[in-house]
Design an enzyme around this catalytic site. Structure first.
Site, PDB file in Angstrom:
ATOM      1  N   GLU A 197       2.602  -5.836  13.700  1.00 55.06           N
ATOM      2  CA  GLU A 197       1.329  -5.842  14.676  1.00 55.06           C
ATOM      3  C   GLU A 197       0.770  -7.218  14.625  1.00 55.06           C
ATOM      4  O   GLU A 197       0.289  -7.889  15.616  1.00 55.06           O
ATOM      5  CB  GLU A 197       0.375  -4.847  14.333  1.00 55.06           C
ATOM      6  CG  GLU A 197      -0.958  -4.759  15.186  1.00 55.06           C
ATOM      7  CD  GLU A 197      -1.895  -3.696  14.735  1.00 55.06           C
ATOM      8  OE1 GLU A 197      -1.808  -3.317  13.638  1.00 55.06           O
ATOM      9  OE2 GLU A 197      -3.021  -3.724  15.573  1.00 55.06           O
ATOM     10  N   ARG A 250       1.047  -1.191  -0.299  1.00 51.93           N
ATOM     11  CA  ARG A 250      -0.065   0.056  -0.023  1.00 51.93           C
ATOM     12  C   ARG A 250       0.718   1.299  -0.001  1.00 51.93           C
ATOM     13  O   ARG A 250       0.484   2.341  -0.218  1.00 51.93           O
ATOM     14  CB  ARG A 250      -0.954  -0.027   1.112  1.00 51.93           C
ATOM     15  CG  ARG A 250      -2.345  -0.934   0.757  1.00 51.93           C
ATOM     16  CD  ARG A 250      -3.077  -1.374   1.886  1.00 51.93           C
ATOM     17  NE  ARG A 250      -2.373  -2.164   2.502  1.00 51.93           N
ATOM     18  CZ  ARG A 250      -2.698  -2.668   3.772  1.00 51.93           C
ATOM     19  NH1 ARG A 250      -3.224  -1.890   4.636  1.00 51.93           N
ATOM     20  NH2 ARG A 250      -2.098  -3.673   4.417  1.00 51.93           N
TER      21      ARG A 250
HETATM   22  P1  AMP Z   1       3.801  -1.539  11.707  1.00 54.51           P
HETATM   23  O1  AMP Z   1       4.998  -2.344  11.347  1.00 54.51           O
HETATM   24  O2  AMP Z   1       3.212  -2.436  13.055  1.00 54.51           O
HETATM   25  O3  AMP Z   1       3.906  -0.128  11.923  1.00 54.51           O
HETATM   26  O4  AMP Z   1       2.544  -2.034  10.829  1.00 54.51           O
HETATM   27  C1  AMP Z   1       2.617  -1.176   9.662  1.00 54.51           C
HETATM   28  C2  AMP Z   1       2.464  -2.238   8.372  1.00 54.51           C
HETATM   29  O5  AMP Z   1       1.396  -3.054   8.682  1.00 54.51           O
HETATM   30  C3  AMP Z   1       1.845  -1.071   7.337  1.00 54.51           C
HETATM   31  O6  AMP Z   1       2.529  -1.493   6.111  1.00 54.51           O
HETATM   32  C4  AMP Z   1       0.278  -1.455   7.455  1.00 54.51           C
HETATM   33  O7  AMP Z   1      -0.251  -1.479   5.982  1.00 54.51           O
HETATM   34  C5  AMP Z   1      -0.075  -2.621   7.915  1.00 54.51           C
HETATM   35  N1  AMP Z   1      -0.918  -2.848   9.164  1.00 54.51           N
HETATM   36  C6  AMP Z   1      -0.580  -2.902  10.393  1.00 54.51           C
HETATM   37  N2  AMP Z   1      -1.791  -2.709  11.111  1.00 54.51           N
HETATM   38  C7  AMP Z   1      -2.746  -2.248  10.447  1.00 54.51           C
HETATM   39  C8  AMP Z   1      -4.167  -2.186  10.412  1.00 54.51           C
HETATM   40  N3  AMP Z   1      -4.485  -2.359  11.884  1.00 54.51           N
HETATM   41  N4  AMP Z   1      -4.825  -1.982   9.329  1.00 54.51           N
HETATM   42  C9  AMP Z   1      -4.196  -1.879   8.215  1.00 54.51           C
HETATM   43  N5  AMP Z   1      -3.014  -2.249   7.975  1.00 54.51           N
HETATM   44  C10 AMP Z   1      -2.282  -2.308   9.097  1.00 54.51           C
END
Ligand code: AMP
Length: 171
Positions: free
Chosen positions: A96, A59
């Site tokens: 996450e 994305r």
């Molecule tokens: P993080 O590494 O935990 O900051 O997660 C960010 C990445 O995971 C991004 O590329 C987001 O597209 C995806 N992502 C994580 N959590 C979500 C969520 N609740 N909704 C949509 N995309 C998420």
């Protein structure tokens, strides 16, 4: 950004139970809202001397590529493991939900090139921290990390360099 917030769809328990997924596809389906996001990101970052946009698969590509075109600067890809064909650097991190490995082409950034990293959403910050690491390992200078959405409660911002994190919509 009010109308855009209304277009972001909350999908509970995706991709695993307990995650509230922020679905931006309705925003992308609306050319006025999509354009507003790209314009806002370009406007906020026009005076930072940015010389390249790094988009994080997938994305981050959707936002980063039109942003790079609008700003008239190169678009650079960070991809999931095994997708880039040429000489590359690799970094692994916790999400996450789950674990991931990402890669960048070694020759995609010039020494000292001022880079902005773009992704749709900042959650725990693991993806962004690994991306900064990759950009720096291939010689780039990360001047900003920009996100359409920030999930503030997950604390990602605190893991990123001070004053170099920006998001359009915070939850
Ligand atoms: P993080 O590494 O935990 O900051 O997660 C960010 C990445 O995971 C991004 O590329 C987001 O597209 C995806 N992502 C994580 N959590 C979500 C969520 N609740 N909704 C949509 N995309 C998420």
């Amino acid at each position: 950004m009010k109308n855009i917030t209304e277009l972001i769809r909350n999908v509970p328990d995706f991709p695993i139970p307990g995650i509230m997924f922020k679905d931006i596809t309705p925003v992308l389906n609306d050319p006025v809202a999509f354009d507003a996001i790209i314009n806002e990101l370009a406007d906020r970052n026009k005076d930072k001397g940015i010389e390249g946009i790094v988009g994080i698969e997938s994305r981050g590509f959707i936002l980063g590529a039109p942003l790079a075109l609008k700003m008239g600067i190169p678009f650079i890809l960070i991809r999931k493991e095994g997708k880039l064909p040429y000489h590359k650097e690799k970094a692994s991190y916790d999400l996450e939900y789950g674990q991931a490995t990402i890669e960048i082409h070694k020759d995609s950034i010039k020494p000292g090139q001022k880079i902005m990293i773009v992704d749709d959403l900042l959650a725990t910050g693991g993806t962004a921290v690994a991306s900064i690491d990759l950009v720096e390992r291939v010689g780039g200078d990360v001047v900003n990390c920009s996100f359409a959405i920030e999930l503030s409660a997950l604390g990602g911002r605190a893991k990123l360099p001070d004053g170099k994190t920006d998001s359009l919509i915070k939850y």
